[in-house]
Structures are given as C-alpha cells and as structure tokens.
Design a protein around this motif. Structure first.
Motif, PDB file in Angstrom:
ATOM      1  N   VAL A  47     -10.797 -46.333 -14.221  1.00  0.00           N
ATOM      2  CA  VAL A  47     -11.230 -47.013 -12.995  1.00  0.00           C
ATOM      3  C   VAL A  47     -12.540 -47.756 -13.234  1.00  0.00           C
ATOM      4  O   VAL A  47     -12.695 -48.915 -12.816  1.00  0.00           O
ATOM      5  CB  VAL A  47     -11.391 -46.003 -11.847  1.00  0.00           C
ATOM      6  CG1 VAL A  47     -12.059 -46.645 -10.635  1.00  0.00           C
ATOM      7  CG2 VAL A  47     -10.035 -45.438 -11.452  1.00  0.00           C
ATOM      8  N   PHE A  48     -13.487 -47.115 -13.910  1.00  0.00           N
ATOM      9  CA  PHE A  48     -14.768 -47.767 -14.193  1.00  0.00           C
ATOM     10  C   PHE A  48     -14.572 -49.001 -15.077  1.00  0.00           C
ATOM     11  O   PHE A  48     -15.214 -50.040 -14.864  1.00  0.00           O
ATOM     12  CB  PHE A  48     -15.721 -46.785 -14.880  1.00  0.00           C
ATOM     13  CG  PHE A  48     -16.185 -45.662 -14.009  1.00  0.00           C
ATOM     14  CD1 PHE A  48     -16.112 -45.761 -12.623  1.00  0.00           C
ATOM     15  CD2 PHE A  48     -16.685 -44.489 -14.559  1.00  0.00           C
ATOM     16  CE1 PHE A  48     -16.544 -44.714 -11.804  1.00  0.00           C
ATOM     17  CE2 PHE A  48     -17.122 -43.442 -13.750  1.00  0.00           C
ATOM     18  CZ  PHE A  48     -17.045 -43.558 -12.374  1.00  0.00           C
ATOM     19  N   GLY A  49     -13.693 -48.890 -16.074  1.00  0.00           N
ATOM     20  CA  GLY A  49     -13.424 -50.039 -16.934  1.00  0.00           C
ATOM     21  C   GLY A  49     -12.780 -51.178 -16.164  1.00  0.00           C
ATOM     22  O   GLY A  49     -13.132 -52.354 -16.345  1.00  0.00           O
ATOM     23  N   PHE A  50     -11.837 -50.839 -15.296  1.00  0.00           N
ATOM     24  CA  PHE A  50     -11.159 -51.854 -14.471  1.00  0.00           C
ATOM     25  C   PHE A  50     -12.155 -52.569 -13.562  1.00  0.00           C
ATOM     26  O   PHE A  50     -12.168 -53.798 -13.471  1.00  0.00           O
ATOM     27  CB  PHE A  50     -10.065 -51.185 -13.648  1.00  0.00           C
ATOM     28  CG  PHE A  50      -9.349 -52.123 -12.711  1.00  0.00           C
ATOM     29  CD1 PHE A  50      -8.273 -52.874 -13.141  1.00  0.00           C
ATOM     30  CD2 PHE A  50      -9.760 -52.238 -11.381  1.00  0.00           C
ATOM     31  CE1 PHE A  50      -7.611 -53.739 -12.271  1.00  0.00           C
ATOM     32  CE2 PHE A  50      -9.112 -53.093 -10.507  1.00  0.00           C
ATOM     33  CZ  PHE A  50      -8.041 -53.847 -10.954  1.00  0.00           C
ATOM     34  N   VAL A  51     -12.997 -51.803 -12.876  1.00  0.00           N
ATOM     35  CA  VAL A  51     -13.983 -52.399 -11.963  1.00  0.00           C
ATOM     36  C   VAL A  51     -14.956 -53.280 -12.723  1.00  0.00           C
ATOM     37  O   VAL A  51     -15.317 -54.381 -12.255  1.00  0.00           O
ATOM     38  CB  VAL A  51     -14.727 -51.283 -11.206  1.00  0.00           C
ATOM     39  CG1 VAL A  51     -15.907 -51.861 -10.410  1.00  0.00           C
ATOM     40  CG2 VAL A  51     -13.786 -50.551 -10.266  1.00  0.00           C
ATOM     41  N   SER A  52     -15.395 -52.846 -13.892  1.00  0.00           N
ATOM     42  CA  SER A  52     -16.340 -53.633 -14.682  1.00  0.00           C
ATOM     43  C   SER A  52     -15.728 -54.950 -15.131  1.00  0.00           C
ATOM     44  O   SER A  52     -16.348 -56.017 -14.994  1.00  0.00           O
ATOM     45  CB  SER A  52     -16.806 -52.831 -15.896  1.00  0.00           C
ATOM     46  OG  SER A  52     -17.459 -51.638 -15.524  1.00  0.00           O
ATOM     47  N   ALA A  53     -14.504 -54.896 -15.672  1.00  0.00           N
ATOM     48  CA  ALA A  53     -13.872 -56.101 -16.200  1.00  0.00           C
ATOM     49  C   ALA A  53     -13.497 -57.076 -15.089  1.00  0.00           C
ATOM     50  O   ALA A  53     -13.893 -58.258 -15.123  1.00  0.00           O
ATOM     51  CB  ALA A  53     -12.632 -55.726 -17.020  1.00  0.00           C
ATOM     52  N   VAL A  54     -12.755 -56.604 -14.104  1.00  0.00           N
ATOM     53  CA  VAL A  54     -12.304 -57.487 -13.024  1.00  0.00           C
ATOM     54  C   VAL A  54     -13.477 -57.933 -12.163  1.00  0.00           C
ATOM     55  O   VAL A  54     -13.582 -59.112 -11.794  1.00  0.00           O
ATOM     56  CB  VAL A  54     -11.231 -56.788 -12.172  1.00  0.00           C
ATOM     57  CG1 VAL A  54     -10.835 -57.646 -10.976  1.00  0.00           C
ATOM     58  CG2 VAL A  54     -10.007 -56.485 -13.023  1.00  0.00           C
ATOM     59  N   GLY A  55     -14.376 -57.006 -11.843  1.00  0.00           N
ATOM     60  CA  GLY A  55     -15.543 -57.378 -11.048  1.00  0.00           C
ATOM     61  C   GLY A  55     -16.415 -58.390 -11.754  1.00  0.00           C
ATOM     62  O   GLY A  55     -16.920 -59.334 -11.127  1.00  0.00           O
ATOM     63  N   GLY A  56     -16.607 -58.226 -13.062  1.00  0.00           N
ATOM     64  CA  GLY A  56     -17.408 -59.186 -13.812  1.00  0.00           C
ATOM     65  C   GLY A  56     -16.794 -60.569 -13.823  1.00  0.00           C
ATOM     66  O   GLY A  56     -17.492 -61.581 -13.684  1.00  0.00           O
ATOM     67  N   ILE A  57     -15.476 -60.633 -13.994  1.00  0.00           N
ATOM     68  CA  ILE A  57     -14.798 -61.934 -13.992  1.00  0.00           C
ATOM     69  C   ILE A  57     -14.889 -62.596 -12.618  1.00  0.00           C
ATOM     70  O   ILE A  57     -15.140 -63.801 -12.499  1.00  0.00           O
ATOM     71  CB  ILE A  57     -13.330 -61.776 -14.421  1.00  0.00           C
ATOM     72  CG1 ILE A  57     -13.259 -61.330 -15.892  1.00  0.00           C
ATOM     73  CG2 ILE A  57     -12.566 -63.081 -14.247  1.00  0.00           C
ATOM     74  CD1 ILE A  57     -11.869 -60.994 -16.363  1.00  0.00           C
TER      75      ILE A  57
END
Length: 286
Positions: A237-247
């Motif tokens: 979940v943290f990886g998903f939020v970081s990647a998608v949120g950053g984009i």
C-alpha cells in the motif's frame, strides 16, 4: 527564486491537469504495478539485508538501458538484460554478506561508468538520457507498458510460488538449510525477481532513486507492524501510494516525477517511524 517560482514549478500546470493526465496514463498503470510489487519484494529485501544490492543492480540496469538507447534497441529490454545479469552475478557469487557487498561495490561504479559512457555517445534527445537517471512521467510508451506490466506479473507470481521457503530462508537461513530448503536456489530465484523489478523501477523513478520504491515502503511498514501478512500488505500500500501519488502530483508541476515519489515515500517513513517510536515508548512505560 522566490516562493511563487517554487509554487509554479511544483504546481504550475493545474489548469491543464486533465489533459496532461490522459497523456501519462501508461506511467500511472506502470507506477501502480511497480508500487504494489516493489512493496511486496521490499519486505524480503529488508529481511535479507540487501538494500545495497538494489542500488548495485540498478546501476547495471541503467547501463543496459543506456546501451539499448545508443544502439536503437528497446530500452526496457536493455534494462532487463542489465538487471538480470547483475542479479545473477550477485546471487551466484555473493552467498555470504561480505562477498555480496564486495561484488556490489565492484559492479556499481562499473555499471555507472558504462552507462555514462553510452549516454555521452548518444546524440538523441537529452530528455531520454535524463529520464534513465531520474525518471520521467511521459517516458512509458504503450509498447513498453505491456512489457512493464508483464514483468510485474511474473515477479508477483514468482514471489507467491517461493513465498514460504523464501520467508523461511530470509528469517533463519541456518534452520532453513537444516530443514532441506534449497537456500542457494531460492536466493538465486529471488535475485532474478529482484533484477526484474529494478528494471521496471528504472523506467518510473530512474536508476539513482529506485530504493524509494523498493526499500522505503517496506522499512516504513516494519516500523508499525510485525505480522507475516500485515507487513507485506502495508508495504504494498505504501509503495502504491508513493508511486501513484508522486505521478499525480508531477502531472500538475514541471519537475521530474522522482522528487514527488521520494518525498511521499520519505514522509510515509517518517510518520511510521514516529508512530513506532511512540508505541515502543508506551510499551516500555507500561
């Protein structure tokens, strides 16, 4: 530069957000897949103390991608070749931590030097060269998206297949070997899967910052959880939020995607570390 200039750089394109978002949907899909799979494999990276190996593999992945760019081949394929080659070398020769670190220390400058050489010989667009180091939100083409999603799926299936022996070997390698677990084979398979994930990460966040999606989410999850199921789930979940949120944030600004992804990832880690520290303090007081 004043604060208004910084604001324009960070969020200067809000008025055209929808139109730009449609142009980077490939990167969104690839980033989502990388965030989920990277978070899962990151748990084993932390348990096996192999954060340094991620950076070493990324340098050879960068060299392979740069060579493919120079020769006119598919950049994803070149990145995969470099990553898998580095992972195989580290996995085969670096059974012990001391050997592994020395091998990585040799491979890192070699891969980075080769990559810089290939980029210096490349006469195409400078954005293509820059994206290999720091990532670009528009760098994922439709043909490459298929590759990146397929690689993520292969890694996910591979992790599920070897999950139990890999977890046993990561937590207690001596007992795993005594129980008949083929630890060398499991380690080599894990390194190959890690090499594939790094190849995907290079195209999203760049070769220099892959640990923001492969190490930081897992490190954050381990600060607030300890269960064999909740830690991988939180890390994903943290990886998903970081990647998608950053984009999503990068779409509204003019900066590369990597500062946004790394900032979100680091912020999540800081929050988790504070929560973990407060919980430990409360438990000691009790």
């Amino acid at each position: 530069m004043n604060w208004s200039d910084i604001g324009d750089a960070l969020f200067g394109g809000v008025s055209q957000y929808g139109a730009i978002l449609a142009l980077v949907q490939n990167s969104l899909w690839a980033g989502a897949a990388l965030g989920l799979v990277g978070g899962l494999i990151g748990v084993f990276i932390m348990q096996r103390d192999m954060a340094f190996a991620v950076h070493g593999i990324s340098e050879l992945s960068f060299a392979g991608a740069a060579a493919a760019l120079l020769l006119g081949f598919d950049v994803v394929a070149g990145s995969i070749v470099g990553s898998v080659l580095a992972a195989a070398i580290i996995g085969w020769l670096g059974a012990r931590a001391r050997d592994r670190n020395s091998i990585i220390g040799v491979l890192m400058p070699f891969g980075l030097g080769l990559g810089i050489l290939f980029l210096s010989l490349y006469s195409g667009r400078s954005a293509n060269r820059f994206s290999l180091l720091t990532g670009q939100i528009v760098s994922v083409q439709s043909s490459q998206l298929t590759w990146l999603i397929a690689i993520s799926a292969v890694v996910l299936v591979g992790l599920l297949v070897i999950w139990r022996p890999l977890r046993f070997d990561s937590l207690d390698p001596q007992s795993a070997a005594a129980r008949g677990v083929p630890t060398r084979t499991v380690s080599l398979l894990f390194m190959l899967l890690l090499g594939l994930v790094v190849a995907v990460a290079v195209h999203i966040i760049g070769a220099l910052l892959v640990m923001a999606l492969l190490v930081t989410p897992a490190a954050a999850a381990m600060r607030v959880a300890h269960g064999p199921l909740i830690v991988p789930v939180l890390s994903a979940v943290f990886g998903f939020v970081s990647a998608v949120g950053g984009i999503l944030l990068a779409v509204a600004g003019t900066l590369p995607v990597s500062p946004y992804i790394t900032t979100i990832s680091f912020a999540i880690y800081l929050v988790c570390r504070l929560i973990g520290a407060r919980r430990d303090s409360t438990m000691r007081a009790a």
